[in-house]
Design a protein around this motif. Structure first.
Motif, short mmCIF file in Angstrom:
data_model
loop_
_atom_site.label_atom_id
_atom_site.label_comp_id
_atom_site.label_asym_id
_atom_site.label_seq_id
_atom_site.Cartn_x
_atom_site.Cartn_y
_atom_site.Cartn_z
N VAL A 11 63.78 36.97 39.44
CA VAL A 11 64.02 36.12 38.28
C VAL A 11 63.86 34.69 38.74
CG1 VAL A 11 65.63 35.43 36.47
CG2 VAL A 11 65.62 37.80 37.28
N GLY A 12 62.95 33.94 38.11
CA GLY A 12 62.72 32.55 38.51
C GLY A 12 61.34 32.08 38.12
N VAL A 13 60.93 30.97 38.71
CA VAL A 13 59.62 30.39 38.42
C VAL A 13 58.54 31.15 39.20
CG1 VAL A 13 58.19 28.32 38.66
CG2 VAL A 13 60.55 28.12 37.88
N ARG A 14 57.50 31.55 38.49
CA ARG A 14 56.46 32.39 39.09
C ARG A 14 55.18 32.24 38.26
NH1 ARG A 14 58.04 36.63 42.55
NH2 ARG A 14 56.49 38.25 42.95
N ASN A 15 54.04 32.66 38.81
CA ASN A 15 52.83 32.72 38.00
C ASN A 15 52.15 34.07 38.19
OD1 ASN A 15 50.63 32.53 40.08
ND2 ASN A 15 51.59 30.54 40.47
N VAL A 16 51.26 34.41 37.26
CA VAL A 16 50.70 35.76 37.22
C VAL A 16 49.82 36.07 38.42
CG1 VAL A 16 50.83 35.95 34.73
CG2 VAL A 16 48.82 34.93 35.76
N ASN A 17 49.33 35.05 39.14
CA ASN A 17 48.47 35.28 40.30
C ASN A 17 49.19 36.04 41.41
OD1 ASN A 17 47.94 32.44 39.08
ND2 ASN A 17 45.96 33.07 39.89
N GLU A 18 50.49 35.98 41.44
CA GLU A 18 51.23 36.54 42.57
C GLU A 18 51.35 38.06 42.52
OE1 GLU A 18 54.82 34.48 43.80
OE2 GLU A 18 54.40 32.91 42.36
N ASP A 19 51.15 38.67 41.36
CA ASP A 19 51.52 40.08 41.22
C ASP A 19 50.44 41.00 40.66
OD1 ASP A 19 54.29 39.41 41.92
OD2 ASP A 19 54.34 38.45 39.96
N PHE A 20 49.46 40.46 39.96
CA PHE A 20 48.56 41.32 39.21
C PHE A 20 47.10 41.08 39.57
CE2 PHE A 20 52.37 40.72 36.71
CZ PHE A 20 52.68 42.02 36.32
N PHE A 21 46.28 42.10 39.33
CA PHE A 21 44.82 42.02 39.32
C PHE A 21 44.15 42.04 40.69
CE2 PHE A 21 46.58 39.30 35.93
CZ PHE A 21 46.28 40.11 34.83
N THR A 22 44.76 41.49 41.70
CA THR A 22 44.04 41.31 42.96
C THR A 22 44.02 42.58 43.80
OG1 THR A 22 46.04 40.47 44.00
CG2 THR A 22 44.52 38.86 43.07
N SER A 23 42.97 42.69 44.61
CA SER A 23 42.82 43.80 45.56
C SER A 23 42.04 43.27 46.76
CB SER A 23 42.08 44.98 44.92
OG SER A 23 40.73 44.63 44.69
N ASP A 24 41.84 44.10 47.76
CA ASP A 24 41.13 43.65 48.96
C ASP A 24 39.71 43.20 48.65
OD1 ASP A 24 43.34 44.21 50.48
OD2 ASP A 24 42.67 46.19 51.11
N ILE A 25 39.03 43.89 47.74
CA ILE A 25 37.64 43.56 47.45
C ILE A 25 37.54 42.36 46.50
CG2 ILE A 25 35.46 44.41 46.53
CD1 ILE A 25 36.35 45.60 49.22
N THR A 26 38.35 42.31 45.46
CA THR A 26 38.25 41.17 44.53
C THR A 26 38.60 39.86 45.21
OG1 THR A 26 40.52 41.57 43.74
CG2 THR A 26 38.72 42.56 42.48
N THR A 27 39.51 39.88 46.18
CA THR A 27 39.87 38.64 46.87
C THR A 27 38.78 38.17 47.83
OG1 THR A 27 41.08 39.95 48.52
CG2 THR A 27 42.35 38.99 46.73
N LEU A 28 37.82 39.05 48.15
CA LEU A 28 36.70 38.64 48.99
C LEU A 28 35.78 37.69 48.23
CD1 LEU A 28 34.83 38.86 51.51
CD2 LEU A 28 33.83 40.89 50.42
N PHE A 29 35.57 37.95 46.94
CA PHE A 29 34.62 37.16 46.17
C PHE A 29 35.25 35.86 45.69
CE2 PHE A 29 33.10 41.54 45.69
CZ PHE A 29 31.80 41.38 46.16
N ILE A 30 34.55 34.75 45.88
CA ILE A 30 35.07 33.45 45.49
C ILE A 30 35.06 33.29 43.98
CG2 ILE A 30 34.58 30.96 45.59
CD1 ILE A 30 33.75 31.35 48.48
N ASN A 31 34.05 33.84 43.30
CA ASN A 31 33.96 33.72 41.85
C ASN A 31 35.20 34.27 41.17
OD1 ASN A 31 33.22 34.95 39.06
ND2 ASN A 31 31.58 33.49 39.43
N SER A 32 35.73 35.38 41.65
CA SER A 32 36.90 36.00 41.02
C SER A 32 38.17 35.82 41.84
CB SER A 32 36.64 37.50 40.83
OG SER A 32 36.40 38.13 42.07
N SER A 33 38.21 34.78 42.66
CA SER A 33 39.35 34.62 43.56
C SER A 33 40.66 34.36 42.81
CB SER A 33 39.10 33.48 44.55
OG SER A 33 38.91 32.25 43.86
N CYS A 34 40.54 33.86 41.55
CA CYS A 34 41.77 33.68 40.78
C CYS A 34 42.39 35.03 40.45
CB CYS A 34 41.49 32.92 39.49
SG CYS A 34 40.41 33.79 38.35
N GLY A 35 41.57 36.09 40.48
CA GLY A 35 42.10 37.43 40.28
C GLY A 35 42.34 37.82 38.85
N ILE A 36 42.41 36.87 37.94
CA ILE A 36 42.81 37.17 36.56
C ILE A 36 41.59 37.26 35.66
CG2 ILE A 36 44.16 36.34 34.61
CD1 ILE A 36 46.04 35.05 36.51
#
Length: 249
Positions: A11-36
């Motif tokens: 419970v607190g201040v957070r943003n959606v980048n910390e918990d959702f959408f990302t995986s080992d392969i999606t984080t490799l690509f710079i275009n989709s590095s935001c993950g969302i």
């Protein structure tokens, strides 16, 4: 924050980048590095980097399954003023935003599906400008997505993995209402390279893009990753060359 053996509550201040959408392969690509997916990030003024908001987040895991859920104030903020700060909770004005995601991981494969629900409908014009929270319709809309990441070949420390993802927003007047991506990546102990193609349907028109990227681990602490992108949309054809420098310690 509190952790159990197979669960986590925050419970607190957070943003959606910390918990959702990302995986080992999606984080490799710079275009989709935001993950969302842009069906969410471009369609709602949510707590997406650099914005944050007060959040109740929890996840529960059992076996290879993980369920995540976050409840946010409907608008994210990044200021430190009385009416612009990430501690605001104003459901009457900003609405309420909730994300749920179910994941399954097994033997290097990773699958997830989820839905994001907002109590407001942000209908944008052809210029892409998003209305303020005051002008947004008091109508519930949602976006859903599915993602699959599957190893197709491996030997020793070498691996080839394919991925595909798709998302839609139920409101076709939102900034982005459809998105798809397919890609493939090769990895070993020192190298990672990948090729991906994306297609996004925005109110202004359709955008296609292709990315080729290569990451090289130079030593134990430093890695370098150049990336080339080709982008086609209603404004024309564009190319971009960029690079990441990693330093770990």
């Amino acid at each position: 924050m509190h952790e159990w053996q197979a669960a986590h509550l925050f419970v607190g201040v957070r943003n959606v980048n910390e918990d959702f959408f990302t995986s080992d392969i999606t984080t490799l690509f710079i275009n989709s590095s935001c993950g969302i997916f842009p069906t969410i990030a471009a369609s709602y003024p949510i707590a997406n980097y650099p914005f944050s908001g007060l959040t109740v987040y929890f996840d529960v895991s059992r076996g290879g399954w993980t369920f995540r859920n976050s409840l946010y104030n409907g608008t994210g903020y990044n200021g430190w003023k009385r009416r612009d700060n990430p501690f605001l909770v104003r459901p009457a004005k900003d609405g309420v935003f909730n994300i749920s995601q179910l994941e399954y991981a097994h033997s290097g494969a990773h699958y997830f599906a989820g839905v994001a629900v907002h109590s407001r409908q942000y209908t944008v014009g052809t210029d892409g400008e998003m209305p303020s929270a005051d002008a947004a319709a008091h109508k519930t809309t949602c976006a859903w997505w599915a993602y699959a990441e599957q190893p197709v070949w491996s030997a020793a420390d070498h691996c080839v993995t394919c991925m595909a993802q798709y998302s839609e927003n139920t409101c076709h007047q939102s900034a982005c209402y459809r998105y798809a991506e397919v890609g493939c990546a090769y990895c070993d102990s020192l190298n990672q390279c990948g090729l991906s193609a994306q297609c996004a349907r925005f109110r202004q028109g359709t955008e296609h893009s292709v990315e080729l990227t290569y990451r090289r681990q130079l030593n134990r602490h430093i890695a370098l990753q150049p990336s080339f992108q080709y982008i086609n949309n209603t404004e024309g054809n564009f190319t971009a060359l960029c690079a990441r420098l990693y330093y770990s310690f």
